[in-house]
Write a protein that holds these residues in place. Structure first.
Motif, short mmCIF file in Angstrom:
data_model
loop_
_atom_site.label_atom_id
_atom_site.label_comp_id
_atom_site.label_asym_id
_atom_site.label_seq_id
_atom_site.Cartn_x
_atom_site.Cartn_y
_atom_site.Cartn_z
N TYR A 130 -25.30 54.35 3.64
CA TYR A 130 -24.20 55.06 2.99
C TYR A 130 -24.74 56.23 2.16
N ILE A 131 -25.77 55.96 1.37
CA ILE A 131 -26.36 57.00 0.52
C ILE A 131 -26.91 58.13 1.36
N TRP A 132 -27.64 57.78 2.42
CA TRP A 132 -28.27 58.80 3.28
C TRP A 132 -27.21 59.65 3.98
N GLU A 133 -26.14 59.01 4.49
CA GLU A 133 -25.08 59.76 5.15
C GLU A 133 -24.39 60.71 4.17
N GLU A 134 -24.21 60.28 2.95
CA GLU A 134 -23.61 61.14 1.93
C GLU A 134 -24.51 62.34 1.62
N MET A 135 -25.81 62.10 1.56
CA MET A 135 -26.73 63.19 1.21
C MET A 135 -26.95 64.16 2.37
N LYS A 136 -26.67 63.72 3.59
CA LYS A 136 -26.74 64.64 4.72
C LYS A 136 -25.78 65.80 4.55
N GLU A 137 -24.68 65.55 3.85
CA GLU A 137 -23.71 66.61 3.58
C GLU A 137 -24.34 67.73 2.75
N TYR A 138 -25.25 67.35 1.86
CA TYR A 138 -25.90 68.35 1.01
C TYR A 138 -27.06 69.02 1.72
N ILE A 139 -27.63 68.33 2.71
CA ILE A 139 -28.66 68.96 3.54
C ILE A 139 -28.00 69.84 4.59
N ALA A 174 -37.06 63.04 -0.93
CA ALA A 174 -37.89 62.33 -1.91
C ALA A 174 -37.03 61.56 -2.90
N ALA A 175 -35.93 62.16 -3.34
CA ALA A 175 -35.05 61.49 -4.31
C ALA A 175 -34.38 60.27 -3.68
N CYS A 176 -33.98 60.37 -2.42
CA CYS A 176 -33.36 59.23 -1.74
C CYS A 176 -34.34 58.06 -1.64
N VAL A 177 -35.55 58.35 -1.19
CA VAL A 177 -36.56 57.30 -1.06
C VAL A 177 -36.85 56.68 -2.43
N TYR A 178 -37.02 57.52 -3.44
CA TYR A 178 -37.36 57.03 -4.78
C TYR A 178 -36.24 56.16 -5.35
N MET A 179 -35.00 56.66 -5.30
CA MET A 179 -33.88 55.94 -5.92
C MET A 179 -33.56 54.64 -5.19
N LYS A 196 -23.64 51.58 -4.73
CA LYS A 196 -24.25 52.65 -3.93
C LYS A 196 -23.71 54.03 -4.29
N GLU A 197 -22.45 54.08 -4.71
CA GLU A 197 -21.87 55.36 -5.11
C GLU A 197 -22.55 55.94 -6.34
N LYS A 198 -22.94 55.05 -7.25
CA LYS A 198 -23.62 55.51 -8.46
C LYS A 198 -25.03 55.98 -8.16
N VAL A 199 -25.72 55.30 -7.23
CA VAL A 199 -27.06 55.75 -6.82
C VAL A 199 -26.96 57.13 -6.18
N ARG A 200 -25.96 57.30 -5.33
CA ARG A 200 -25.73 58.62 -4.73
C ARG A 200 -25.53 59.69 -5.80
N ASP A 201 -24.71 59.39 -6.79
CA ASP A 201 -24.44 60.36 -7.85
C ASP A 201 -25.71 60.68 -8.66
N LYS A 202 -26.55 59.68 -8.88
CA LYS A 202 -27.80 59.91 -9.61
C LYS A 202 -28.74 60.81 -8.81
N ILE A 203 -28.77 60.62 -7.49
CA ILE A 203 -29.59 61.48 -6.64
C ILE A 203 -29.11 62.92 -6.72
N ILE A 204 -27.82 63.10 -6.61
CA ILE A 204 -27.23 64.45 -6.70
C ILE A 204 -27.56 65.08 -8.06
N ILE A 209 -30.40 69.09 -11.21
CA ILE A 209 -31.09 69.49 -12.45
C ILE A 209 -32.43 70.11 -12.13
N ARG A 210 -33.15 69.50 -11.19
CA ARG A 210 -34.46 70.05 -10.80
C ARG A 210 -34.30 71.43 -10.19
N PHE A 211 -33.31 71.60 -9.33
CA PHE A 211 -33.11 72.87 -8.64
C PHE A 211 -32.73 73.98 -9.62
N ILE A 212 -31.90 73.66 -10.60
CA ILE A 212 -31.46 74.66 -11.58
C ILE A 212 -32.64 75.23 -12.36
N ARG A 213 -33.66 74.42 -12.58
CA ARG A 213 -34.82 74.85 -13.36
C ARG A 213 -35.81 75.71 -12.56
#
Length: 232
Positions: A130-139, A174-179, A196-204, A209-213
């Motif tokens: 579920y987390i990986w499928e959600e993050m594919k949207e951002y990739i 990396a964030a998906c694997v780590y979290m 799982k929804e909260k883990v997804r939100d933490k990855i996002i 935050i990292r990207f903004i910096r």
């Protein structure tokens, strides 16, 4: 170390490094300042530095194809370390532990349907899938596979450069694997769990935050990534 024109090594050093007894004693000049010298692997005497000693004494292996996937200047170090373990298949998953404890009945801490393994955790398990499928949207690539071997092959084939798209893709993986690994261990050792929804939100959140910096060259690709992540 030199006394009366002779070496005066500590006894423990002599016993551990027999070669010290074969070194010729240098001629000392009182009017010349002491200087630490290192003889490198090529036999050349160079100024001493910890970096040079480490480079000459470390064991060097062949460069792996995924080095820039894991280690790049924009990475999150803690995420990169866990991803490094994953890329080398060195994570202590249950299928590995079962070889040491064959009588133990292992089951995935997220789905409880089978013992976890690299391929199950990343990303066959219904929780991590579920987390990986959600993050594919951002990739922005829904064709990315869900088995760990195929995910590795996919990310290795992608260009690893300093473009916004390349950096964001590697940060997400990396964030998906780590979290997911962190959540697995939290469930195993602390007996607490996160939806799982909260883990997804933490990855996002952590990727954003990292990207903004980071700083990127302004352009269509960078603006596209900013729009996708709602970065002003």
């Amino acid at each position: 170390m030199i006394k009366d024109s002779k070496w005066n090594w500590p006894l423990g050093w002599i016993n551990r490094v027999l070669e010290l007894g074969n070194l010729s004693v240098p001629v000392l000049h009182n009017d010349v300042a002491d200087k630490v010298i290192w003889k490198n692997n090529n036999g050349n005497e160079v100024d001493f530095s910890v970096g040079r000693v480490w480079k000459d004494t470390r064991e060097c292996g062949s460069k792996v194809r995924w080095s820039k996937v894991v280690w790049f200047s924009q990475c999150v170090p803690s995420h990169a370390f866990i991803l490094w373990l994953a890329m080398r298949d060195r994570m202590q998953t249950q299928d590995r532990m079962a070889k040491w404890c064959p009588a133990t009945d292992f089951s995935c801490m997220s789905c409880d349907k089978q013992s976890d393994s690299m391929d199950h955790l990343f990303f066959r398990c219904e929780y991590s899938n579920y987390i990986w499928e959600e993050m594919k949207e951002y990739i922005e690539d829904k064709t990315i596979p869900n088995s760990w071997k195929d995910v590795k092959d996919w990310i290795i084939r992608k260009k690893s450069n300093n473009s916004a798209a390349s950096v964001i893709q590697r940060l997400i993986v990396a964030a998906c694997v780590y979290m997911i690994w962190k959540e697995r261990n939290t469930r195993l050792f602390s007996k607490t769990q996160m939806p799982k929804e909260k883990v997804r939100d933490k990855i996002i959140e952590v990727v954003k935050i990292r990207f903004i910096r980071l700083r990127f060259k302004d352009g269509d690709e960078y603006n596209k990534v900013k729009k996708k992540w709602n970065i002003v």
